[in-house]
Design a protein around this motif. Sequence first.
Motif, short mmCIF file in Angstrom:
data_model
loop_
_atom_site.label_atom_id
_atom_site.label_comp_id
_atom_site.label_asym_id
_atom_site.label_seq_id
_atom_site.Cartn_x
_atom_site.Cartn_y
_atom_site.Cartn_z
N LYS A 114 1.03 -1.58 -0.14
CA LYS A 114 0.10 -0.08 0.11
C LYS A 114 1.08 1.46 -0.02
N ILE A 115 1.61 1.47 0.72
CA ILE A 115 2.47 2.78 1.04
C ILE A 115 3.50 2.76 -0.58
N LYS A 116 3.91 1.84 -1.14
CA LYS A 116 4.55 1.66 -2.48
C LYS A 116 3.93 2.95 -3.33
N SER A 117 2.41 3.18 -3.40
CA SER A 117 1.92 3.78 -4.41
C SER A 117 1.81 5.35 -3.39
N VAL A 118 2.19 5.09 -2.33
CA VAL A 118 1.60 6.98 -2.34
C VAL A 118 3.25 7.50 -2.28
N PRO A 119 3.58 8.40 -2.38
CA PRO A 119 5.07 8.93 -3.12
C PRO A 119 6.20 9.97 -1.33
N SER A 120 6.48 9.05 -1.19
CA SER A 120 7.54 9.35 0.01
C SER A 120 8.89 10.36 0.12
N ASP A 121 9.57 10.38 0.52
CA ASP A 121 10.74 10.95 0.48
C ASP A 121 12.07 10.15 0.34
N SER A 122 13.29 10.37 -0.02
CA SER A 122 13.95 9.26 -0.01
C SER A 122 14.38 8.67 0.98
N LYS A 123 14.40 9.90 2.29
CA LYS A 123 14.26 8.51 3.39
C LYS A 123 13.59 7.67 3.99
N LEU A 124 12.57 7.97 3.44
CA LEU A 124 11.65 7.01 4.07
C LEU A 124 11.71 5.55 3.02
N GLY A 125 11.61 6.39 2.35
CA GLY A 125 12.24 4.74 0.46
C GLY A 125 13.36 3.72 1.14
N LYS A 126 14.78 4.09 1.25
CA LYS A 126 15.19 3.37 1.76
C LYS A 126 14.78 2.74 3.73
N ARG A 127 14.14 3.32 4.27
CA ARG A 127 13.25 2.45 5.47
C ARG A 127 12.48 1.39 5.24
N ILE A 128 11.88 1.97 3.82
CA ILE A 128 11.02 0.79 3.31
C ILE A 128 12.12 -0.31 2.78
N ARG A 129 12.83 -0.18 1.76
CA ARG A 129 13.48 -1.12 1.23
C ARG A 129 14.31 -1.16 2.59
N ILE A 130 14.82 -1.52 3.51
CA ILE A 130 15.33 -2.24 4.78
C ILE A 130 14.25 -3.54 5.01
N LEU A 131 13.21 -3.36 5.53
CA LEU A 131 11.63 -3.89 5.83
C LEU A 131 11.16 -4.80 4.88
#
Length: 188
Positions: A160-177
């Motif tokens: 769900k969150i992949k479809s929501v725009p986010s900043d690069s820091k949050l994007g990195k945390r999402i990839r780690i999770l």
Amino acid sequence: MRPYTFIKSFSRAVILIFIFHIFPFDRISAVDFDQVYEYYKKGNYDILVRVSRPALRSGEFDYKILLLYVASEASLEEIDKTLLSIYGRSKEQPAIFYNSVFLFLERALVLEAYESGARWGKIFMSKGESSVRYSEGVYTYACILYSSQEYEAANSVLDKIKSVPSDSKLGKRIRILEMNLDKKKEEK
């Protein structure tokens, strides 16, 4: 103690009890944001909580007070009860309510309160799009699910969150999770 002094003290006590009985503090519904903010700035969190909680649970209030309350209340259970009380009055809440829920989610994750965190995360994800912290809140919800070992649910929240725009820091945390979730899948 002389009898006269005792009677005088006793009379004052009876008068105070009478006044508090007639005008209990929890009936005070008008809480002034400026005063609550002063308590917050001065670090008087106990007073802030004591003044804010009854007003928040009973009626109309300034939602900025809710933010200060959530940031100041020591008991996650009390925050949960207060949020439930407000949410129960109306399912349509302003964005600032969901900003307060975001603060709750962060604390629920840190304090390992997964049950209430998952409940509010689900509400936040479905109704909190108006919050300026929406992406971070949904990510925090996914972290709560991951921490409580609900890996499939965490994965669907990440989708769900992949479809929501986010900043690069949050994007990195999402990839780690996501990588951690992939490792859990491989372990099975």
